[in-house]
Design an enzyme around this catalytic site. Sequence first.
Site, short mmCIF file in Angstrom:
data_model
loop_
_atom_site.label_atom_id
_atom_site.label_comp_id
_atom_site.label_asym_id
_atom_site.label_seq_id
_atom_site.Cartn_x
_atom_site.Cartn_y
_atom_site.Cartn_z
N ASP A 34 1.47 2.71 3.60
CA ASP A 34 0.54 3.79 3.22
C ASP A 34 1.31 5.09 2.97
OD1 ASP A 34 -1.69 5.22 2.55
OD2 ASP A 34 -2.58 5.24 4.56
N HIS A 51 0.83 -1.21 0.00
CA HIS A 51 0.00 0.00 0.00
C HIS A 51 0.87 1.26 0.00
CE1 HIS A 51 -3.75 1.97 2.06
NE2 HIS A 51 -3.08 2.87 1.36
O1 DOR Z 1 -3.59 9.56 5.03
C1 DOR Z 1 -3.94 9.10 3.96
N1 DOR Z 1 -3.49 9.61 2.80
N2 DOR Z 1 -4.82 8.09 3.93
C2 DOR Z 1 -5.38 7.66 2.81
O2 DOR Z 1 -6.19 6.76 2.86
C3 DOR Z 1 -5.05 8.32 1.52
C4 DOR Z 1 -3.73 8.95 1.57
C5 DOR Z 1 -3.46 9.86 0.41
O3 DOR Z 1 -3.74 9.50 -0.73
O4 DOR Z 1 -2.89 10.95 0.64
#
Ligand code: DOR
Length: 466
Positions: free
Chosen positions: A333, A75
């Site tokens: 992430d 991710h």
């Molecule tokens: O903090 C986040 N940023 N969570 C997400 O689900 C998307 C991501 C983003 O694309 O910046």
Amino acid sequence: MSTKARIVFCPPDSVLIKHGHIIDPSHNIDFVGDILVIDGKVETTGKSVRASSDTLIPVVDASGLIVCPGFIDLHCHLREPGFEDKETIATGARAAAAGGFTTVCCMPNTNPPIDSRSVVNLILEKAAQSGGARVLPIGCVSKGRKGEELAEMAELAEAGVVAFSDDGSPVSRATLMRHALEYSRSFGLPVMNHCEDLELSRGGVMNEGRISILLGLRGSPAAAEESMVARDIALLRLTGGRLHLAHISTRGSVELIRQAKEHGLPVTAEATPHHLTLTEDRVAGHRQNSRTALDSNAYDTNAKVSPPLRTSEDVEALIDGVRTGVIDAIATDHAPHATVDKTGEFDSAALGISGLETALASLLGLVRQDRLDVNTLILRLTSGPARVLGASAAGSAALKPGATADITVFDPDREWTVLPEALLSKGKNTPLTGQKMKGKVMLTLVGGRVVYKDEAVRPESPDPRK
Ligand code: DOR
């Protein structure tokens, strides 16, 4: 002296790594020794390995270093196409390599989103030229990520996506999620949902609780995540298919996943390094849990992320989930943003943390605190995510002879300081700025090719005449 000329071969994508602590927990490999890579594949491992005398292969001394399968990130956000000011596939893939990742899966919240064959092809082409980690695209669940109609999932699967997600946004409509799970079953690919009930989280910019009250910020409750985790598990029971729950952040979610797994449901889950190591206190500027008033670093927009950083009880439950396997994978992430997107009011700042290059050192902190052992950590960064991906990652998360030589070498004790300007990612948005870290990636190989090398690593070439 012999007058016969000797022919010496220099096979490409080859290296001999010597004296490293070789760890591949999924194959019970854990010893100090050598690993020989020839033509991009693991040739052999052993206590003392020599390359054949007619080959010229660079040798890396890995004394005191850990050698393990390359990390796989399920991710991350690479922002291309559409948001190249935040990151590109090239900068993201190179930042991934610097973080020890040999494969990263990129989320489809790009512009245009990854909902057509042409965008998948573009990403694969850019990735092939990046010189960094392998990049595997994740396709949208819904057309345009609008949450209304299913994307052309068959076309996307054929084009090479490895999963489906509308990440950044949840799949709010239960029937859409149901159909996505039903379709994905026929492709054998997981649906990765960002679980957030947008009604419950509306306006929330951090975790709802003590600190949000202290700071006067609107909070998003744990229930916003947990209610959708529960819904998705119920849908999985109904449909079959493969459900993967992205960036799990609460104790209640861990408990729901544990129960679902006990019932034999094919659900998998990931947690991020930031949710495993930081709490909501960071938003108040506190470096440790504290009941004191605001710190000068309060309202640090670099600690603003979705889902939000939670409480120490949530962090403990997540670590326990990683330890016990309820959480299958640690995923970054990685959400790079331009500085301007993170400047200004906390309420309006973009969500996300740039995480590819700090992940390992953050997580090694848990190992030093005896909250996680290093073998489990490696498992959740390698074969755990590989199993979620199935065939797409086959052969790249092992150090067995014949395996693709995707390898990470790190020094668990090397100290460094997080300096945003030194990160390879364009995203300088990290709440760890200025923090002293312990543990650093020294060498990353993708298919035997060096994609990252710390300046302290100097491969020696053996003298072919010897
Ligand atoms: O903090 C986040 N940023 N969570 C997400 O689900 C998307 C991501 C983003 O694309 O910046």
